[in-house]
Motif scaffolding. Structure first.
Motif, short mmCIF file in Angstrom:
data_model
loop_
_atom_site.label_atom_id
_atom_site.label_comp_id
_atom_site.label_asym_id
_atom_site.label_seq_id
_atom_site.Cartn_x
_atom_site.Cartn_y
_atom_site.Cartn_z
N PRO A 24 0.84 -1.21 0.00
CA PRO A 24 0.00 0.00 0.00
C PRO A 24 0.86 1.25 0.00
O PRO A 24 1.95 1.26 0.59
CB PRO A 24 -0.81 -0.11 1.29
CG PRO A 24 0.00 -0.99 2.17
CD PRO A 24 0.72 -1.95 1.27
N PRO A 25 0.37 2.24 -0.66
CA PRO A 25 1.17 3.47 -0.69
C PRO A 25 1.26 4.13 0.68
O PRO A 25 0.33 4.03 1.49
CB PRO A 25 0.41 4.34 -1.69
CG PRO A 25 -1.00 3.85 -1.64
CD PRO A 25 -0.90 2.37 -1.38
N GLU A 26 2.33 4.71 0.99
CA GLU A 26 2.50 5.44 2.25
C GLU A 26 1.53 6.62 2.28
O GLU A 26 1.35 7.30 1.26
CB GLU A 26 3.93 5.95 2.38
CG GLU A 26 4.97 4.85 2.59
CD GLU A 26 4.82 4.22 3.95
OE1 GLU A 26 4.43 4.94 4.92
OE2 GLU A 26 5.06 3.01 4.07
N PRO A 27 0.82 6.82 3.48
CA PRO A 27 -0.09 7.96 3.54
C PRO A 27 0.66 9.26 3.39
O PRO A 27 1.79 9.40 3.87
CB PRO A 27 -0.74 7.83 4.92
CG PRO A 27 0.22 7.02 5.72
CD PRO A 27 0.90 6.10 4.76
N THR A 28 -0.03 10.18 2.81
CA THR A 28 0.58 11.49 2.64
C THR A 28 0.55 12.24 3.97
O THR A 28 -0.11 11.82 4.94
CB THR A 28 -0.19 12.29 1.59
OG1 THR A 28 -1.52 12.52 2.10
CG2 THR A 28 -0.27 11.55 0.27
N LEU A 29 1.24 13.33 4.04
CA LEU A 29 1.29 14.14 5.26
C LEU A 29 -0.09 14.65 5.63
O LEU A 29 -0.49 14.64 6.80
CB LEU A 29 2.26 15.31 5.04
CG LEU A 29 2.41 16.26 6.24
CD1 LEU A 29 2.91 15.51 7.46
CD2 LEU A 29 3.33 17.43 5.87
N GLU A 30 -0.88 15.04 4.64
CA GLU A 30 -2.23 15.54 4.90
C GLU A 30 -3.10 14.45 5.48
O GLU A 30 -3.91 14.66 6.40
CB GLU A 30 -2.86 16.09 3.62
CG GLU A 30 -2.25 17.40 3.11
CD GLU A 30 -0.92 17.18 2.38
OE1 GLU A 30 -0.53 16.00 2.22
OE2 GLU A 30 -0.27 18.16 2.02
#
Length: 203
Positions: A24-30
């Motif tokens: 899974p893609p790493e969550p963004t900062l937002e």
């Protein structure tokens, strides 16, 4: 020419196998900030509800305690008012009793004077030891009755128009013993006053 390896020893890739899933893609900062906010909001909501329940319980306990305190104060006020009312009613009753006794006493004393004469004779003591000239003096209205009942005592019995009905006395040259209506009135006043049933100026 070198030796050939057997075919079963070779590991060839399975070209028909499904491709491995991508991580899974790493969550963004937002996204991380939003998740942290949501978690903080949920935790704050739980803590707020807990604090609200605790505050409500404390408030209810305080209100209950204050209600009890006010109830006790009210009961004390009512008790004081009741005691004051009882004392006032008791004094009013005492005044009524005294007025009734005072109004009825002369007639009652007149009716019961013959029954009171033995007390007067007891106060004198033995007739044979009575002072010289001692004479029982009674109101004219009970003269005949007094002579009938006490004439055999050896004590002269004479009428005395100056005596009010209910009074009697045994008099001699230097003294006397008496049955006095006013003394009985005073005794009644003293009894009622001792029970705090008469105003001080009346007693």
């Amino acid at each position: 020419m070198g030796a050939l390896l057997p075919l079963r020893a070779l590991r060839l890739p399975d070209l028909d196998a499904p491709a491995a899933p991508l991580p899974p893609p790493e969550p963004t900062l937002e996204e991380r900030i939003a998740a942290a906010r949501a978690e903080g909001f949920a935790a704050g909501l739980v803590e707020g509800e807990a604090r609200g329940r605790a505050a409500a319980e404390t408030g209810r306990a305080a209100m209950a305690e204050e209600s009890i305190r006010l109830a006790l104060l009210t009961m004390e006020d009512l008790r004081a008012e009741a005691v004051a009312a009882v004392e006032e009613n008791a004094r009013a009753l005492g005044e009524l009793l005294f007025a009734a006794f005072d109004a009825a006493l002369p007639g009652a004393a007149a009716r019961h004077a013959p029954q009171m004469l033995p007390r007067l004779l007891e106060a004198l003591g033995p007739v044979e030891e009575a002072p010289s000239g001692a004479t029982l003096r009674v109101p004219p209205a009970i003269l005949d009755l007094a002579r009938e009942r006490f004439g055999d005592r050896g004590l002269p019995i004479e009428p005395d128009p100056s005596l009010p009905e209910g009074d009697a006395r045994i008099a001699w040259r230097d003294g006397a013993v008496a049955l006095v209506l006013e003394d009985r009135r005073r005794e009644i006043r003293e009894v009622l006053a001792s029970l705090d049933l008469l105003p001080k100026d009346t007693a």
